[in-house]
Design a protein around this motif. Structure first.
Motif, PDB file in Angstrom:
ATOM      1  N   LEU A 103       0.828  -1.209   0.000  1.00  0.00           N
ATOM      2  CA  LEU A 103       0.000   0.000   0.000  1.00  0.00           C
ATOM      3  C   LEU A 103       0.861   1.256   0.000  1.00  0.00           C
ATOM      4  N   ALA A 153      -5.580   4.323  -4.743  1.00  0.00           N
ATOM      5  CA  ALA A 153      -4.626   4.043  -3.670  1.00  0.00           C
ATOM      6  C   ALA A 153      -5.057   4.710  -2.370  1.00  0.00           C
ATOM      7  N   THR A 158      -6.278   2.702   1.118  1.00  0.00           N
ATOM      8  CA  THR A 158      -5.622   2.919   2.411  1.00  0.00           C
ATOM      9  C   THR A 158      -6.622   3.389   3.462  1.00  0.00           C
ATOM     10  N   ALA A 160      -6.860  -4.774   0.293  1.00  0.00           N
ATOM     11  CA  ALA A 160      -6.388  -3.487  -0.242  1.00  0.00           C
ATOM     12  C   ALA A 160      -5.145  -3.671  -1.102  1.00  0.00           C
ATOM     13  N   ALA A 161      -4.210  -4.522  -0.668  1.00  0.00           N
ATOM     14  CA  ALA A 161      -2.981  -4.752  -1.432  1.00  0.00           C
ATOM     15  C   ALA A 161      -3.306  -5.376  -2.785  1.00  0.00           C
ATOM     16  N   VAL A 181      -4.866  -2.598  -5.174  1.00  0.00           N
ATOM     17  CA  VAL A 181      -3.967  -1.628  -5.812  1.00  0.00           C
ATOM     18  C   VAL A 181      -3.117  -2.285  -6.892  1.00  0.00           C
TER      19      VAL A 181
END
Length: 596
Positions: free
Chosen positions: A69, A404, A408, A429-430, A433
């Motif tokens: 992230l 992004a 986050t 989340a990772a 992105v």
């Protein structure tokens, strides 16, 4: 009885070896931890299943996802935009520059890994120092300290917080909430901010960076390497005849000739074709030698620099994931690949110059390079270096920035409302992105500090062995005996101080893994809630101020700012002591020292 205690004695001896090896730095910490785990397997103190069981700990996975992230926010230009905004906001007042830089670093590092934050803001800090007619050495240590303090503010601000939380969960404690530590950490950050605003200008040196130290107008000296080509007219002449015996301002310190090395060449030493000379002198003399034929021979048919002749000097710092690190410079072939020359390398408190071919670059090394701006830019980008002279221009994917940012923020907010454990949110989340191409898959893999993860897994296995043989119980017993009849508050201070001291000389993550079980054991032996003691370890393992080796951000600015070891001690030791008292005042108020 003796045979029964052998496993405990072996693990204790292994732990001592581990700590000594961390300090000596003969091997990197991850290799040291791996050797220790292998020893535990060979002696059958740990089974393969117990070692592989550490992979079930969610903390390393969460840390890896946060690295990704952070890289996404960097790649989409979010941090760069913030740095540019900061430069326009603070103007040229030294006080406003210092305050603005630290506040920005505090806020960003509360949500991102602080090492890339420092890497990105270091060129900004140097540019701001120039604008404020100040020295970068007045700003770079405060920048590092601010990111350390900012990392304490949330559970995702630093890998240490995530790691301590993971170890505490394994011990049966309730998980920490995303912002549970924020109120206490704000007090730490506020005290640190005020301290740095009041004393950093007085306690920090006014020291030039490497490129300034080598400016001709400053009259400083340095070493460089030259080659005697096969058609040089000085072949067969002595150093005195070639005017290289000190009278010209240049002094030959060494001559390398095939397999021979002349460490103290005499005035009558004859020069031969192919000689590699290490010269010492003022920059202006070397520049005249290379560019204007200062000596009695033409540049084109006399000496040639091993590096190229080009127009500007620039500094570049070796990043955490640089492809140039841990390799001899002769294998990098930088002149052939990029057309640039490495004139000097600065590491810690010394300038490593001369015989650069055998030098293995390390994280944090500052290189003084010569070349065109385009060559230096390509060299820095391909090797994942950070230019210190100007903020490096990159092809940011700014159109992906909202993704992004939202990813986050989603991790923070959803974790705060406990809709899903943080490790699940970080993983989602990772993946998001990467899938949306905020950064490429290769960039995501590069963003993860695999050495840190390897160290963490190794230390988790060692911690299991310590618990299995009873070493943690023994350490708790001896620790309590060392502070007999002490109040719970004093014991909390003892735990914090012990963790702080160890963090200054060892890896903060290694200390966190080793001390967290001990802190829990001490609290349980007193019949107290372990949570405040775990928080003490969490905070103390982060706030490394007194040495440049306790935390990666300190190591980074150590070289970039041209600092000495004593500079960190002068400003960091009082701050460490101050933080001990802050911890003893604040932690019990947020997490009372109450009986279970």
């Amino acid at each position: 009885m003796f045979w029964d205690s052998l496993p405990l004695l072996f693990v204790a001896a292994l732990l001592v070896w581990l700590l000594v090896s961390f300090v000596r730095e003969k091997w990197s910490p991850d290799v040291v931890a791996a050797i220790a785990v292998a020893a535990l397997l060979v002696t059958q103190i740990l089974s393969p299943g117990e070692v592989l069981g550490v992979l079930s700990n969610s903390a390393p996975v969460t840390i890896a996802c946060m690295f990704v992230l952070s890289a996404a926010l960097e790649r989409t230009g979010c941090i760069d935009a913030l740095g540019n905004w900061l430069g326009n906001l603070v103007g040229d007042s030294p006080v406003r520059v210092l305050a603005g830089l630290m506040i920005t670093a505090l806020v960003i590092s509360a949500f991102l890994n602080n090492t890339p934050v420092v890497a990105i803001l270091t060129p900004v800090a140097i540019a701001l120092a120039k604008r404020a007619h100040s020295s970068p050495s007045k700003l770079l240590i405060p920048l590092s300290y601010a990111t350390v303090l900012g990392g304490m503010l949330t559970m995702i601000g630093t890998s240490t917080n995530i790691l301590v939380d993971g170890v505490a969960r394994k011990a049966g404690l309730e998980p920490f909430g995303m912002f549970e530590i924020t109120p206490a950490a704000l007090v730490f950050a506020g005290v640190g901010f005020v301290y740095l605003m009041l004393f950093s200008n007085r306690l920090l040196p006014d020291r030039d960076t490497l490129s300034k130290q080598l400016r001709p107008d400053l009259g400083r000296t340095f070493m460089t390497e030259l080659l005697v080509p096969h058609d040089s007219p000085v072949i067969g002449k002595t150093l005195h005849e070639a005017n290289l015996n000190g009278g010209s301002g240049l002094q030959v310190l060494k001559i390398f000739r095939e397999e021979q090395e002349f460490t103290e060449p005499a005035h009558d030493t004859l020069l031969a074709a192919g000689d590699q000379l290490v010269l010492h002198g003022q920059v202006k003399d070397v520049v005249e030698l290379r560019e204007s034929g200062h000596l009695s021979f033409n540049r084109s048919d006399a000496f040639e620099t091993i590096s190229s002749h080009d127009v500007i000097l620039a500094e570049a710092i070796v990043g955490r994931n640089s492809r140039y690190s841990h390799r001899p410079m002769r294998d990098l072939d930088l002149t052939a690949r990029y057309g640039i020359a490495v004139l000097a390398v600065h590491r810690q408190d010394e300038n490593i110059q001369g015989n650069l071919d055998d030098l293995h670059l390390q994280f944090g090394d500052v290189m003084l390079v010569e070349g065109t701006p385009a060559q230096i830019k390509r060299f820095a980008e391909n090797g994942e270096l950070i230019s210190l002279n100007t903020v490096q221009e990159r092809a940011y994917r700014r159109d992906k920035a909202p993704i992004a940012i939202i990813a986050t923020l989603a991790v923070m907010l959803l974790a705060a409302f406990e809709l899903m454990p943080i490790e699940g949110l970080a993983l989602i989340a990772a993946v998001t992105v990467v899938a949306t191409r905020c950064l490429e898959v290769d960039d995501a893999y590069k963003a993860v500090d695999w050495k840190i993860l390897s160290l963490i897994f190794g230390m988790l296995a060692i911690s299991i062995a310590m618990d299995k043989v009873g070493l943690i119980d023994l350490i708790v017993e001896r620790s309590m005996a060392a502070v007999p009849n002490a109040s719970p508050l004093m014991i909390l201070g003892f735990v914090y101080l012990l963790t702080t001291v160890l963090t200054e000389i060892l890896s903060n993550n290694a200390v966190a893994v080793l001390i967290t079980p001990v802190a829990i054991g001490i609290a349980q032996s007193l019949g107290l809630d372990p949570r405040p003691f775990v928080v003490a370890v969490m905070f103390a393992a982060s706030v490394s101020f007194a040495t440049p080796i306790g935390y990666q951000t300190n190591t980074f600015v150590y070289n970039a700012g041209g600092y000495r070891f004593s500079d960190f001690m002068r400003i960091g030791i009082p701050l460490n002591i101050l933080m001990v008292f802050v911890a003893m005042l604040v932690i019990p108020r947020v997490w009372p020292l109450v009986a279970l």
